[in-house]
Scaffold this motif. Structure first.
Motif, PDB file in Angstrom:
ATOM      1  N   SER A 247      33.067  -5.449 -10.827  1.00  0.00           N
ATOM      2  CA  SER A 247      33.434  -5.957  -9.513  1.00  0.00           C
ATOM      3  C   SER A 247      32.171  -6.128  -8.671  1.00  0.00           C
ATOM      4  O   SER A 247      31.198  -5.381  -8.818  1.00  0.00           O
ATOM      5  CB  SER A 247      34.403  -4.996  -8.818  1.00  0.00           C
ATOM      6  OG  SER A 247      33.802  -3.721  -8.638  1.00  0.00           O
ATOM      7  N   PHE A 248      32.176  -7.127  -7.793  1.00  0.00           N
ATOM      8  CA  PHE A 248      31.030  -7.307  -6.898  1.00  0.00           C
ATOM      9  C   PHE A 248      31.490  -8.008  -5.626  1.00  0.00           C
ATOM     10  O   PHE A 248      32.520  -8.686  -5.595  1.00  0.00           O
ATOM     11  CB  PHE A 248      29.909  -8.109  -7.580  1.00  0.00           C
ATOM     12  CG  PHE A 248      30.107  -9.603  -7.554  1.00  0.00           C
ATOM     13  CD1 PHE A 248      29.513 -10.387  -6.578  1.00  0.00           C
ATOM     14  CD2 PHE A 248      30.896 -10.223  -8.514  1.00  0.00           C
ATOM     15  CE1 PHE A 248      29.702 -11.763  -6.550  1.00  0.00           C
ATOM     16  CE2 PHE A 248      31.092 -11.600  -8.502  1.00  0.00           C
ATOM     17  CZ  PHE A 248      30.494 -12.375  -7.514  1.00  0.00           C
ATOM     18  N   ASP A 249      30.729  -7.815  -4.579  1.00  0.00           N
ATOM     19  CA  ASP A 249      30.894  -8.598  -3.363  1.00  0.00           C
ATOM     20  C   ASP A 249      29.525  -8.811  -2.741  1.00  0.00           C
ATOM     21  O   ASP A 249      28.508  -8.337  -3.258  1.00  0.00           O
ATOM     22  CB  ASP A 249      31.881  -7.959  -2.384  1.00  0.00           C
ATOM     23  CG  ASP A 249      31.409  -6.629  -1.812  1.00  0.00           C
ATOM     24  OD1 ASP A 249      30.213  -6.291  -1.923  1.00  0.00           O
ATOM     25  OD2 ASP A 249      32.242  -5.893  -1.231  1.00  0.00           O
ATOM     26  N   MET A 250      29.482  -9.552  -1.641  1.00  0.00           N
ATOM     27  CA  MET A 250      28.227  -9.872  -0.972  1.00  0.00           C
ATOM     28  C   MET A 250      28.261  -9.304   0.440  1.00  0.00           C
ATOM     29  O   MET A 250      29.209  -9.557   1.193  1.00  0.00           O
ATOM     30  CB  MET A 250      28.016 -11.389  -0.907  1.00  0.00           C
ATOM     31  CG  MET A 250      28.231 -12.118  -2.233  1.00  0.00           C
ATOM     32  SD  MET A 250      27.128 -11.579  -3.549  1.00  0.00           S
ATOM     33  CE  MET A 250      25.567 -12.193  -2.931  1.00  0.00           C
ATOM     34  N   ARG A 251      27.247  -8.540   0.797  1.00  0.00           N
ATOM     35  CA  ARG A 251      27.136  -7.985   2.147  1.00  0.00           C
ATOM     36  C   ARG A 251      26.096  -8.802   2.929  1.00  0.00           C
ATOM     37  O   ARG A 251      24.931  -8.881   2.536  1.00  0.00           O
ATOM     38  CB  ARG A 251      26.732  -6.516   2.084  1.00  0.00           C
ATOM     39  CG  ARG A 251      26.185  -5.912   3.372  1.00  0.00           C
ATOM     40  CD  ARG A 251      27.144  -5.949   4.555  1.00  0.00           C
ATOM     41  NE  ARG A 251      28.373  -5.217   4.362  1.00  0.00           N
ATOM     42  CZ  ARG A 251      28.533  -3.929   4.635  1.00  0.00           C
ATOM     43  NH1 ARG A 251      27.508  -3.226   5.090  1.00  0.00           N
ATOM     44  NH2 ARG A 251      29.705  -3.349   4.458  1.00  0.00           N
ATOM     45  N   VAL A 252      26.545  -9.388   4.026  1.00  0.00           N
ATOM     46  CA  VAL A 252      25.659 -10.092   4.952  1.00  0.00           C
ATOM     47  C   VAL A 252      25.509  -9.217   6.185  1.00  0.00           C
ATOM     48  O   VAL A 252      26.490  -8.932   6.873  1.00  0.00           O
ATOM     49  CB  VAL A 252      26.235 -11.470   5.357  1.00  0.00           C
ATOM     50  CG1 VAL A 252      25.251 -12.206   6.277  1.00  0.00           C
ATOM     51  CG2 VAL A 252      26.550 -12.313   4.120  1.00  0.00           C
ATOM     52  N   LEU A 253      24.294  -8.767   6.452  1.00  0.00           N
ATOM     53  CA  LEU A 253      24.047  -7.959   7.646  1.00  0.00           C
ATOM     54  C   LEU A 253      23.499  -8.858   8.743  1.00  0.00           C
ATOM     55  O   LEU A 253      22.417  -9.439   8.617  1.00  0.00           O
ATOM     56  CB  LEU A 253      23.049  -6.838   7.348  1.00  0.00           C
ATOM     57  CG  LEU A 253      22.684  -5.940   8.541  1.00  0.00           C
ATOM     58  CD1 LEU A 253      23.926  -5.285   9.146  1.00  0.00           C
ATOM     59  CD2 LEU A 253      21.663  -4.881   8.126  1.00  0.00           C
ATOM     60  N   MET A 254      24.273  -8.994   9.802  1.00  0.00           N
ATOM     61  CA  MET A 254      23.886  -9.799  10.961  1.00  0.00           C
ATOM     62  C   MET A 254      23.616  -8.874  12.144  1.00  0.00           C
ATOM     63  O   MET A 254      24.388  -7.950  12.403  1.00  0.00           O
ATOM     64  CB  MET A 254      24.997 -10.790  11.316  1.00  0.00           C
ATOM     65  CG  MET A 254      25.335 -11.789  10.223  1.00  0.00           C
ATOM     66  SD  MET A 254      23.999 -12.975   9.917  1.00  0.00           S
ATOM     67  CE  MET A 254      24.005 -13.903  11.468  1.00  0.00           C
TER      68      MET A 254
END
Length: 394
Positions: A247-254
């Motif tokens: 499993s994977f996801d993408m973390r965008v830190l704004m």
């Protein structure tokens, strides 16, 4: 000679006065370190003087309303020391209450701090409602609605049974107010026996569990008991897997910067352990460079296109959330990408971690620490009349 802040370009003293202080709200605990995220808070305290800020950790319930002071934790060599200091005028909430009693105590302390005439403080970051509330707000905007998987509120075993019948016999359940992957549940019809269910997930201690081939009625009852009246949402069990089935996801830190504008600190891929239903680092996942990971999955051209789409989606999500819930200092936005290359928005986090940013590069990791301080300085030195957050403890 005054030192110039590299972001705001306003002079400040290397030894900031108490009036320019940022209190990092924590929940104290036994042992050493005395609270969660101690290494991150230590880095904030070390970097604070570069932005003209004195940074300390404190628990809001230590407020003395008569003197307008709190009990602060300050770095002292490799340990921490306690000191009574004036209450901060700006609070950065990084608290993780461990149980309902501690949560009530923490929120009560925030309310007293906000209402105290001598120690009235503002909150650096805004707050979001539960996941269902966020979903409804984003669903109402055409720019963000297409990013959302179908979502419904869990209303008991019958609602889950109906969901399974309408969504290919699979569902992913998340606590509406949960974090770090705790208490998530994935349920699907067993491939060898459609009358039985496979149930996987993580318990309240973030320990994985897996139950095979339960009779459907028994499985639905056990899931309902595990949920225990907590608000939950149901979504399809999206096929968000990497090349080896992880499993994977993408973390965008704004984050907002020292001029008050939004900027991207970094994007990282978060990869779960094989067989895990989550990719959270707190649940044993690892982080990888987003561009490299996507390139291996989709190739150069589609990887670049997905990253661009993700950046545009992040801006749209932030615009919609701020239009409904006020200004934020930072948000961790999680996206999923299925096997067909479709982008899905998964959730927004107002207390994003920093560990995954190391894989986005040294600059991203450093900025992830520095920008909240630069934005705090911007808030504290804002022109008269500029609106910023006050507490709304939930």
């Amino acid at each position: 000679m005054p030192v110039i802040c590299p972001v705001s370009r306003e002079p400040f003293s290397p030894s900031p006065p108490p009036s320019l202080s940022l209190g990092v709200a924590v929940c104290e605990r036994e042992g050493s370190p005395p609270f969660a995220e101690a290494s991150f808070i230590r880095r904030l305290a070390a970097a604070g003087p570069r932005h003209g800020l004195r940074v300390f950790a404190f628990s809001p319930w230590t407020l003395d309303e008569e003197s307008g002071t709190v009990t602060a934790w300050l770095p002292a060599g490799s340990s921490w020391s306690r000191e009574t200091v004036p209450a901060p005028s700006l609070v950065y909430d990084r608290a993780w209450p461990g149980d309902p009693l501690q949560r009530r105590r923490f929120r009560s302390g925030l309310r007293r701090l906000q209402g105290s005439g001598r120690a009235r403080a503002a909150l650096l970051n805004g707050r979001l409602p539960g996941k269902l509330g966020v979903f409804r707000v984003l669903k109402a905007d055409a720019r963000t609605a297409s990013l959302l998987p179908p979502t419904a509120e869990y209303e008991g075993p019958d609602s889950l049974a109906d969901w399974l019948s309408r969504h290919n016999g699979a569902a992913f359940l998340k606590p509406s107010n949960g974090s770090k992957g705790r208490r998530v549940i994935a349920v699907s019809r067993h491939p060898d026996d459609p009358e039985r269910l496979r149930v996987r997930g993580r318990n309240g201690a973030n320990v994985p569990f897996r139950i095979e081939k339960l009779p459907a009625g028994e499985a639905l009852g056990r899931i309902d008991r595990a949920i225990g009246g907590r608000p939950y949402i149901m979504q399809p069990y999206l096929d968000l897997r990497g090349p080896t089935g992880e499993s994977f996801d993408m973390r965008v830190l704004m984050q907002r910067d020292g001029n008050g504008g939004w900027t991207e600190a970094g994007i990282a891929a978060r990869i779960g352990r094989f067989g895990s239903v989550t990719s959270n680092l707190h649940g044993g996942g690892t982080a990888a460079n987003a561009s490299d990971y996507l390139r291996d999955l989709f190739g150069d051209s589609e990887s670049a296109s997905l990253l661009g789409e993700m950046r545009r989606a992040a801006r749209d999500v932030i615009g919609r959330l701020e239009g409904s819930y006020g200004i934020f200092c930072e948000l961790g936005l999680d996206f999923g990408i299925d096997r067909s290359g479709r982008l899905w928005f998964l959730e927004a986090n107002t207390k994003p971690g920093r560990a995954s940013m190391a894989c986005a590069g040294e600059s991203a990791a450093a900025s992830a620490v520095e920008r909240p301080l630069a934005y705090a300085r911007y808030i504290l030195l804002r022109p008269p009349g500029r609106v910023f957050h006050e507490f709304d403890p939930m």
